[in-house]
Design a protein around this motif. Structure first.
Motif, PDB file in Angstrom:
ATOM      1  N   SER A   3      40.387   7.091  75.070  1.00 17.31           N
ATOM      2  CA  SER A   3      41.364   7.143  73.982  1.00 17.31           C
ATOM      3  C   SER A   3      41.551   5.765  73.368  1.00 17.31           C
ATOM      4  CB  SER A   3      42.710   7.663  74.502  1.00 17.31           C
ATOM      5  OG  SER A   3      42.594   8.998  74.943  1.00 17.31           O
ATOM      6  N   ALA A   4      41.563   4.737  74.216  1.00 15.29           N
ATOM      7  CA  ALA A   4      41.691   3.365  73.715  1.00 15.29           C
ATOM      8  C   ALA A   4      40.460   2.968  72.913  1.00 15.29           C
ATOM      9  CB  ALA A   4      41.889   2.404  74.884  1.00 15.29           C
ATOM     10  N   ARG A   5      39.298   3.346  73.377  1.00 17.15           N
ATOM     11  CA  ARG A   5      38.063   3.022  72.655  1.00 17.15           C
ATOM     12  C   ARG A   5      38.034   3.682  71.290  1.00 17.15           C
ATOM     13  NH1 ARG A   5      34.079   3.919  77.833  1.00 17.15           N
ATOM     14  NH2 ARG A   5      34.172   1.780  78.657  1.00 17.15           N
ATOM     15  N   ALA A   6      38.652   4.843  71.168  1.00 14.61           N
ATOM     16  CA  ALA A   6      38.669   5.547  69.891  1.00 14.61           C
ATOM     17  C   ALA A   6      39.439   4.765  68.823  1.00 14.61           C
ATOM     18  CB  ALA A   6      39.277   6.933  70.065  1.00 14.61           C
ATOM     19  N   LEU A   7      40.302   3.850  69.262  1.00 10.89           N
ATOM     20  CA  LEU A   7      41.057   3.034  68.314  1.00 10.89           C
ATOM     21  C   LEU A   7      40.309   1.775  67.886  1.00 10.89           C
ATOM     22  CD1 LEU A   7      44.716   3.047  69.730  1.00 10.89           C
ATOM     23  CD2 LEU A   7      43.785   4.427  67.882  1.00 10.89           C
ATOM     24  N   ASN A   8      39.166   1.517  68.501  1.00  7.65           N
ATOM     25  CA  ASN A   8      38.472   0.247  68.268  1.00  7.65           C
ATOM     26  C   ASN A   8      38.176  -0.018  66.804  1.00  7.65           C
ATOM     27  OD1 ASN A   8      38.522  -0.565  70.905  1.00  7.65           O
ATOM     28  ND2 ASN A   8      36.407  -0.034  71.356  1.00  7.65           N
ATOM     29  N   ASN A   9      37.688   1.012  66.091  1.00  9.32           N
ATOM     30  CA  ASN A   9      37.354   0.812  64.675  1.00  9.32           C
ATOM     31  C   ASN A   9      38.580   0.413  63.871  1.00  9.32           C
ATOM     32  OD1 ASN A   9      34.743   1.479  65.248  1.00  9.32           O
ATOM     33  ND2 ASN A   9      34.790   3.487  64.283  1.00  9.32           N
ATOM     34  N   ALA A  10      39.704   1.084  64.138  1.00  8.90           N
ATOM     35  CA  ALA A  10      40.926   0.753  63.414  1.00  8.90           C
ATOM     36  C   ALA A  10      41.415  -0.646  63.765  1.00  8.90           C
ATOM     37  CB  ALA A  10      42.014   1.784  63.725  1.00  8.90           C
ATOM     38  N   GLY A  62      51.571   1.490  56.222  1.00  6.79           N
ATOM     39  CA  GLY A  62      51.843   2.676  57.031  1.00  6.79           C
ATOM     40  C   GLY A  62      50.809   2.880  58.118  1.00  6.79           C
ATOM     41  N   GLU A  63      49.535   2.646  57.789  1.00  2.00           N
ATOM     42  CA  GLU A  63      48.475   2.798  58.788  1.00  2.00           C
ATOM     43  C   GLU A  63      48.610   1.769  59.901  1.00  2.00           C
ATOM     44  OE1 GLU A  63      44.632   4.536  56.342  1.00  2.00           O
ATOM     45  OE2 GLU A  63      45.187   2.439  56.048  1.00  2.00           O
ATOM     46  N   LEU A  64      48.990   0.544  59.533  1.00  2.00           N
ATOM     47  CA  LEU A  64      49.157  -0.510  60.531  1.00  2.00           C
ATOM     48  C   LEU A  64      50.273  -0.162  61.513  1.00  2.00           C
ATOM     49  CD1 LEU A  64      48.263  -3.335  61.439  1.00  2.00           C
ATOM     50  CD2 LEU A  64      49.961  -4.286  59.873  1.00  2.00           C
ATOM     51  N   VAL A  65      51.405   0.294  60.988  1.00  2.00           N
ATOM     52  CA  VAL A  65      52.517   0.680  61.856  1.00  2.00           C
ATOM     53  C   VAL A  65      52.120   1.864  62.740  1.00  2.00           C
ATOM     54  CG1 VAL A  65      54.869   1.597  61.892  1.00  2.00           C
ATOM     55  CG2 VAL A  65      54.274  -0.222  60.289  1.00  2.00           C
ATOM     56  N   ALA A  66      51.437   2.853  62.160  1.00  2.00           N
ATOM     57  CA  ALA A  66      51.007   4.026  62.929  1.00  2.00           C
ATOM     58  C   ALA A  66      50.028   3.631  64.033  1.00  2.00           C
ATOM     59  CB  ALA A  66      50.371   5.056  61.997  1.00  2.00           C
ATOM     60  N   LEU A  67      49.142   2.677  63.739  1.00  2.00           N
ATOM     61  CA  LEU A  67      48.181   2.209  64.733  1.00  2.00           C
ATOM     62  C   LEU A  67      48.912   1.568  65.910  1.00  2.00           C
ATOM     63  CD1 LEU A  67      45.376   1.479  65.791  1.00  2.00           C
ATOM     64  CD2 LEU A  67      45.392  -0.502  64.257  1.00  2.00           C
ATOM     65  N   TYR A  68      49.892   0.730  65.611  1.00  2.00           N
ATOM     66  CA  TYR A  68      50.639   0.088  66.693  1.00  2.00           C
ATOM     67  C   TYR A  68      51.468   1.105  67.475  1.00  2.00           C
ATOM     68  CZ  TYR A  68      49.598  -4.849  66.295  1.00  2.00           C
ATOM     69  OH  TYR A  68      48.965  -6.072  66.346  1.00  2.00           O
ATOM     70  N   GLU A  69      51.995   2.115  66.805  1.00  2.00           N
ATOM     71  CA  GLU A  69      52.716   3.168  67.525  1.00  2.00           C
ATOM     72  C   GLU A  69      51.810   3.839  68.547  1.00  2.00           C
ATOM     73  OE1 GLU A  69      56.059   4.613  64.242  1.00  2.00           O
ATOM     74  OE2 GLU A  69      54.111   5.612  64.331  1.00  2.00           O
TER      75      GLU A  69
END
Length: 211
Positions: A146-153, A76-83
């Motif tokens: 906003s893109a940088r905020a996703l870096n950890n994930a 679920g987290e993987l799909v949400a990340l790609y969304e």
């Protein structure tokens, strides 16, 4: 803790983060203080501090009897990340179609050509450079943050999906679709191409995760 310990802790954190980003450590791997300290030629105190910070960042989790382990994303987290990536990268491509300079488009083309002829060991870094270049060409600092905020994930997704020549060929072709639309100033085409690219990436990653 002394200022020297703090600086060593920050250095240990940066080195661990870079090692995880580079794929030297993978989701599910244990991070043993003694082994990490020996690898980085540091004492255990700064390594322990770095692991605590990684845990607060959501990159590492503490498991009973195992200690520090790099976290795995759930399905679920993987799909949400790609969304979320689709939303951001569609927007970035649309804005790049409005604002990108010819020199930036040429630079992105050069990166994509290098990717097309790269082997899997070098493809991931080139892919990251390409996507970052589109964000920069969008000329919007808030979007970039906003893109940088996703870096950890993104680091928790595991090994790159650019794992063979056919996959690299597909990715470079989809990159070219995005670039062509950006060069033509076609905002909708650029956004649609970016979204289609990430949908393909998600399908590939989900397929690999089941194997």
């Amino acid at each position: 803790m002394t200022s020297r310990d703090m600086s060593q802790g920050e250095a240990a954190y940066a080195r661990l983060l870079n090692a995880i980003r580079a794929g030297e450590f993978q989701p599910g791997d244990r991070l043993r203080e003694v082994e990490v300290a020996a690898q980085f030629n540091l004492s255990r105190t700064p390594v322990r501090e770095a692991l605590r910070k990684l845990e607060s960042d959501g990159i590492v989790e503490h498991r009973p009897r195992l200690g520090a382990v790099i976290r795995r994303l759930s399905h679920g987290e993987l799909v949400a990340l790609y969304e979320m990536r689709i939303v951001l990268e569609r927007t970035a491509a649309e804005m790049a179609a409005k604002h990108a300079a010819e020199a930036e488009i040429d630079a992105l083309s050069d990166i994509n050509k290098a990717l097309a002829s790269s082997d899997p060991s070098g493809a991931a870094a080139l892919n990251q450079d390409f996507h970052r270049g589109i964000y920069l060409a969008a000329r919007n600092g808030f979007l970039l943050e906003s893109a940088r905020a996703l870096n950890n994930a993104l680091m928790l997704m595991g090994p790159t999906t650019l794992d063979d020549a056919d996959r690299i060929k597909t990715v470079s072709a989809q990159h070219q679709d995005i670039l062509d639309a950006i060069a033509e100033g076609d905002t909708k085409g650029a956004g649609d191409a970016a979204a289609a690219h990430l949908q393909t990436s998600l399908r590939h990653r989900l397929r690999v995760s089941r194997e």
